[in-house]
Enzyme design. Structure first.
Site, PDB file in Angstrom:
ATOM      1  N   SER A  99       0.820  -1.213   0.000  1.00 30.17           N
ATOM      2  CA  SER A  99       0.000   0.000   0.000  1.00 30.17           C
ATOM      3  C   SER A  99       0.855   1.265   0.000  1.00 30.17           C
ATOM      4  CB  SER A  99      -0.905   0.034   1.236  1.00 30.17           C
ATOM      5  OG  SER A  99      -1.721  -1.101   1.272  1.00 30.17           O
TER       6      SER A  99
HETATM    7  N1  SAH Z   1      -0.650  -5.239   3.891  1.00 34.69           N
HETATM    8  C1  SAH Z   1       0.153  -5.545   2.718  1.00 34.69           C
HETATM    9  C2  SAH Z   1      -0.536  -5.129   1.429  1.00 34.69           C
HETATM   10  C3  SAH Z   1      -1.386  -6.214   1.031  1.00 34.69           C
HETATM   11  S1  SAH Z   1      -2.139  -6.214  -0.546  1.00 34.69           S
HETATM   12  C4  SAH Z   1       1.523  -4.937   2.776  1.00 34.69           C
HETATM   13  O1  SAH Z   1       1.850  -4.242   3.753  1.00 34.69           O
HETATM   14  O2  SAH Z   1       2.305  -5.195   1.862  1.00 34.69           O
HETATM   15  C5  SAH Z   1      -3.483  -7.274  -0.080  1.00 34.69           C
HETATM   16  C6  SAH Z   1      -3.083  -8.686   0.282  1.00 34.69           C
HETATM   17  O3  SAH Z   1      -4.282  -9.354   0.681  1.00 34.69           O
HETATM   18  C7  SAH Z   1      -2.504  -9.493  -0.865  1.00 34.69           C
HETATM   19  O4  SAH Z   1      -1.276 -10.023  -0.486  1.00 34.69           O
HETATM   20  C8  SAH Z   1      -3.546 -10.591  -1.093  1.00 34.69           C
HETATM   21  O5  SAH Z   1      -2.995 -11.816  -1.502  1.00 34.69           O
HETATM   22  C9  SAH Z   1      -4.173 -10.692   0.283  1.00 34.69           C
HETATM   23  N2  SAH Z   1      -5.504 -11.297   0.307  1.00 34.69           N
HETATM   24  C10 SAH Z   1      -6.513 -11.148  -0.587  1.00 34.69           C
HETATM   25  N3  SAH Z   1      -7.586 -11.862  -0.194  1.00 34.69           N
HETATM   26  C11 SAH Z   1      -7.248 -12.478   0.975  1.00 34.69           C
HETATM   27  C12 SAH Z   1      -7.940 -13.347   1.869  1.00 34.69           C
HETATM   28  N4  SAH Z   1      -9.182 -13.751   1.642  1.00 34.69           N
HETATM   29  N5  SAH Z   1      -7.291 -13.756   2.970  1.00 34.69           N
HETATM   30  C13 SAH Z   1      -6.007 -13.371   3.228  1.00 34.69           C
HETATM   31  N6  SAH Z   1      -5.312 -12.560   2.409  1.00 34.69           N
HETATM   32  C14 SAH Z   1      -5.923 -12.105   1.308  1.00 34.69           C
END
Ligand code: SAH
Length: 250
Positions: A99
């Site tokens: 993000s």
């Molecule tokens: N917080 C992260 C940014 C994440 S982007 C950082 O600091 O880098 C969103 C993430 O959510 C992705 O890695 C994606 O794979 C994950 N995601 C999407 N759906 C999900 C689910 N149902 N359960 C767990 N993770 C999920």
């Protein structure tokens, strides 16, 4: 409001590309820390500019300290490292993104966490948001659905000696009932609606911060505050654009 989303999400990534700095003998090259302070100034300017919608005008010391300390360049793929301190989201592979730093800062502030809290993050991704939280709270549970991201986040967090983060592999729609209840929960992918399981795993008085809305359209960053009687007060903060929260096999 439109201006805010433009600033936060359509920001043009530009500026000076400095020569690649490297780590040597465990001492961080000053280039990285200088650039990290530049990122922090950009975040603080965003916060001041949008204080009316956010409800606060400055970062709390704990969050500020975390942003000034966590080496974001170690959480992004090597080819994007020179852009690690731009105030912008970056690809982390598997069609996912780390993000934008302003969003990490705002969501962390909205969680209103404090030392001693145990929190849940849904969507570990790179592990950066978990590391920011781990600087402020006593334990972070984070859950990620893509196994390769689980592995890479575990590695970078172990290398950075974050002993107070547990990375779980699984579907965040179910939360983590065995580790609940939590003082605060952050969701970093956008579900169409907030899963009831996550609200159930919040302590009374706890805060849940999540982007909610359709895929490929504007979502809203919202905060749920659980009342003593189990109901929630909900506040809409800003329009945002996140990757979707997926379910089951993707
Ligand atoms: N917080 C992260 C940014 C994440 S982007 C950082 O600091 O880098 C969103 C993430 O959510 C992705 O890695 C994606 O794979 C994950 N995601 C999407 N759906 C999900 C689910 N149902 N359960 C767990 N993770 C999920």
């Amino acid at each position: 409001m439109k201006a805010l989303s433009n600033v936060l999400f359509l920001m043009i990534v530009g500026g000076i590309i400095l020569s690649g700095a490297t780590l040597s003998s465990g001492v961080e090259d000053t280039n990285w820390s200088v650039r990290r302070m530049g990122m922090l100034s950009s975040i603080e300017a965003d916060v001041v500019r949008h204080k009316n919608v956010l409800g606060f005008a400055r970062l709390t010391p704990g969050v500020r300290h975390a942003l000034a300390k966590v080496p974001r360049h170690l959480f992004v793929p090597e080819k994007f490292r020179v852009r690690a301190y731009d105030n912008a989201p970056l690809p982390i592979g598997h069609q996912q993104t780390i993000s934008q730093p302003t969003i990490v800062a705002l969501m962390t502030e909205l969680m209103a966490v404090t030392h001693g809290d145990t929190v849940l993050e849904v969507g570990t991704g790179s592990g950066y948001q978990a590391a920011i939280l781990a600087e402020v709270v006593s334990h972070v549970h984070t859950i990620e659905i893509i196994p390769q991201l689980v592995d890479s986040a575990r590695k970078v967090l172990a290398d950075q000696l974050y002993h107070n983060i547990t990375v779980h592999e699984g579907d965040g729609y179910a939360g983590l009932p065995d580790c609940a209840p939590f003082d605060a929960i952050i969701v970093t992918a956008a579900p169409p609606e907030i899963p009831q399981a996550l609200l159930d795993q919040l302590k009374p008085g706890g805060r849940l911060v999540a982007p909610v809305g359709p895929v490929n359209a504007t979502q809203w960053l919202k905060v749920w505050v659980k009342q003593q009687n189990g109901s929630c007060n909900i506040r809409e903060i800003i329009p945002v654009r996140f990757v979707p929260m997926v379910s089951g096999g993707i």
